[in-house]
Design a protein around this motif. Structure first.
Motif, short mmCIF file in Angstrom:
data_model
loop_
_atom_site.label_atom_id
_atom_site.label_comp_id
_atom_site.label_asym_id
_atom_site.label_seq_id
_atom_site.Cartn_x
_atom_site.Cartn_y
_atom_site.Cartn_z
N ARG A 280 43.80 15.92 47.24
CA ARG A 280 44.16 14.57 47.68
C ARG A 280 43.34 13.52 46.92
NH1 ARG A 280 44.48 15.75 52.49
NH2 ARG A 280 42.30 15.47 53.10
N GLN A 281 42.07 13.81 46.69
CA GLN A 281 41.22 12.88 45.97
C GLN A 281 41.71 12.68 44.54
OE1 GLN A 281 37.07 13.94 46.08
NE2 GLN A 281 36.49 12.47 44.51
N ILE A 282 42.12 13.76 43.90
CA ILE A 282 42.65 13.65 42.53
C ILE A 282 43.90 12.78 42.51
CG2 ILE A 282 43.69 14.94 40.62
CD1 ILE A 282 41.86 17.28 41.36
N TYR A 283 44.77 13.01 43.47
CA TYR A 283 46.02 12.23 43.50
C TYR A 283 45.75 10.76 43.81
CZ TYR A 283 50.70 10.69 44.75
OH TYR A 283 51.88 9.99 44.80
N ASP A 284 44.82 10.51 44.75
CA ASP A 284 44.51 9.12 45.11
C ASP A 284 43.90 8.36 43.95
OD1 ASP A 284 45.51 9.48 47.63
OD2 ASP A 284 43.56 9.82 48.59
N GLU B 166 45.72 1.58 50.71
CA GLU B 166 46.66 1.30 51.80
C GLU B 166 47.45 0.02 51.52
OE1 GLU B 166 47.15 3.34 54.29
OE2 GLU B 166 45.58 4.73 53.68
N TRP B 167 46.76 -1.01 51.07
CA TRP B 167 47.39 -2.28 50.70
C TRP B 167 47.54 -2.32 49.18
CZ3 TRP B 167 45.12 -7.01 53.79
CH2 TRP B 167 45.31 -6.78 55.16
N PRO B 168 48.39 -3.22 48.66
CA PRO B 168 48.49 -3.39 47.20
C PRO B 168 47.13 -3.76 46.62
CG PRO B 168 50.32 -4.49 48.29
CD PRO B 168 49.38 -4.06 49.38
N SER B 169 46.72 -3.06 45.57
CA SER B 169 45.40 -3.29 44.98
C SER B 169 45.25 -4.71 44.46
CB SER B 169 45.14 -2.29 43.86
OG SER B 169 46.16 -2.35 42.87
N ILE B 170 46.34 -5.33 44.03
CA ILE B 170 46.27 -6.71 43.53
C ILE B 170 45.80 -7.64 44.64
CG2 ILE B 170 47.66 -8.64 42.67
CD1 ILE B 170 49.41 -6.59 41.24
N LEU B 171 46.33 -7.46 45.84
CA LEU B 171 45.91 -8.30 46.98
C LEU B 171 44.49 -7.98 47.40
CD1 LEU B 171 46.51 -10.34 49.20
CD2 LEU B 171 47.55 -8.48 50.53
N VAL B 172 44.13 -6.71 47.42
CA VAL B 172 42.79 -6.32 47.87
C VAL B 172 41.72 -6.91 46.95
CG1 VAL B 172 41.23 -4.36 48.21
CG2 VAL B 172 43.59 -4.22 48.99
#
Length: 424
Positions: A283-287, A34-40
């Motif tokens: 959806r899991q594959i795409y995520d 949901e948020w940018p992975s860099i920030l998370v």
């Protein structure tokens, strides 16, 4: 300068790390994607710094074995003020290292082109009587980002291109793809996986733009003949992963072949017994597409890359060093900063090895691997004062000034001109 060990600090550091792990898992579960992975990921390591910092401070308040009683009396207030600085340091270092880790080096291409290859053979009337595979494909198209391209193929005895690679950036193209999927119906025929994969590669080769990577999602419920080592070599050479989904497979040779296709090309295999779960699997594959963070499994085309493995370990080394240095800053002690910093290098190396070789496709086991990595980070740092000698040595001017003893009057200057009263 002497070697010391505060067992209470070790215990509280581990407790702080365990609490930080729990908060970090909530963070990853709710915000990653949901948020940018860099920030998370930066926030994840900032939480680890906060947990260890609070635990260490509480331990030294109760038993100031490392810093001494004078620290608790004179500098405890300063340590509480410096704790946010340590958290900010870890936030910055975590963000920086995650940013570097997500960069694509050399000829590595981000996956943007997705080809869905859907089994349309007659057996699908029993495996998927409600045609859930079509609705799952439509849902995935609606979920994709605007910079993706998508193609749809069906196959039974022969493979058919329903929709060539189509950019979703243009207005109306998304509806065009979903409309094409709405026309699909189950046909009669066998399961020609070889022909389906060959046609999917033709679609990618004919339309995939330079600088873009591609991925295939292959769904089937049947058994087929395929020489994986020979017929998939082109996929391996191009770095194209094939994620396979086995639907209601009763013959064990079916899952074995689909697993082999996924393993050979660097994809994942998903075993599905209920067709209603297909939307979740798509959806899991795409995520998971291009998922590459310091604390999760690599699922993109760098999954088996030794370079990114070494980069993860090096990143954890630097994060561990920053964690140790930040803890030394909290206590305003240069000797502790050195000891904790060196301990952080060792703990970061161990944590990096744990994450690199422990993470897998199993969610619960991955959580346990992260827990072990966090405990290594916090525990080894706390143990290092028993190896590197420490003493009192303030980092700030305030600390050095307040520790200077004031000279006594009799020690300041010689008493010239004063005579003894004896003899007069």
């Amino acid at each position: 300068m002497q070697r010391k060990l505060n067992l209470l600090l070790l215990l509280f550091s581990l407790i702080g790390g365990a609490v930080a792990f729990c908060l970090g898992e909530l963070l990853l579960g709710r915000l990653l994607g949901e948020w940018p992975s860099i920030l998370v990921i930066g926030l994840y390591f900032a939480i680890v710094a906060l947990g260890m910092g609070l635990g260490s401070l509480l331990a030294e308040i109760i038993s100031p074995r490392l810093n001494g009683w004078s620290w608790r009396q004179r500098y405890l207030g300063l340590s509480w003020k410096l704790l946010p600085l340590a958290v900010v340091i870890l936030l910055g270092v975590g963000i920086l290292m995650e940013f570097v880790y997500e960069l694509n080096f050399g000829s590595l291409k981000p996956v943007k082109d997705i080809v869905m290859v859907i089994d349309d053979s007659g057996s699908m009337e029993q495996s998927d009587p409600g045609n859930s595979r079509y609705s799952a494909a439509r849902d995935l198209v609606m979920r994709m980002d605007g910079d993706n391209k998508v193609a749809v193929l069906t196959f039974s005895d022969e493979a058919t291109v329903v929709q060539p690679l189509t950019s979703l950036a243009k207005a109306g193209n998304r509806e065009q793809v979903t409309s094409a999927i709405n026309t699909l119906r189950t046909t009669q025929g066998g399961t020609n996986l070889s022909g389906a994969l060959s046609e999917a590669l033709n679609v990618i080769n004919g339309d995939s733009a330079a600088g873009r990577g591609a991925m295939v999602i292959l769904l089937s419920d049947g058994v087929s003949r395929l020489d994986a080592s020979a017929e998939l070599q082109a996929y391996v050479d191009r770095g194209i992963a094939v994620n396979t989904i086995g639907l209601s497979l009763s013959d064990p040779s079916g899952p074995a072949l689909l697993k082999s296709i996924a393993a050979t090309t660097g994809g994942q295999y998903y075993d599905v017994t209920d067709a209603n779960r297909l939307a979740d699997i798509f959806r899991q594959i795409y995520d998971r597409l291009g998922d590459r963070t310091l604390v999760t499994e690599r699922t993109d085309n760098t999954q088996h890359s030794p370079y990114y493995g070494a980069l993860r370990i090096l990143s954890l080394v630097l994060i561990g060093a920053a964690l140790g240095l930040g803890l030394g800053i909290v206590f305003d002690n240069r000797h502790l900063a050195k000891s904790f910093g060196l301990g952080g290098i060792v703990s970061g190396f161990l944590a990096g090895l744990t994450l690199e070789y422990g993470l897998s496709s199993h969610g619960f086991l991955n959580a346990m691997v992260r827990l072990l990595a966090v405990l290594l980070l916090t525990g080894v740092i706390a143990l290092f004062t028993a190896i590197i000698p420490v003493g009192e040595g303030r980092l700030t001017r305030r600390g050095r000034g307040e520790t200077q003893p004031s000279p006594r009057p009799s020690e300041g200057f010689p008493t010239r001109g004063k005579r003894s009263s004896k003899g007069f």
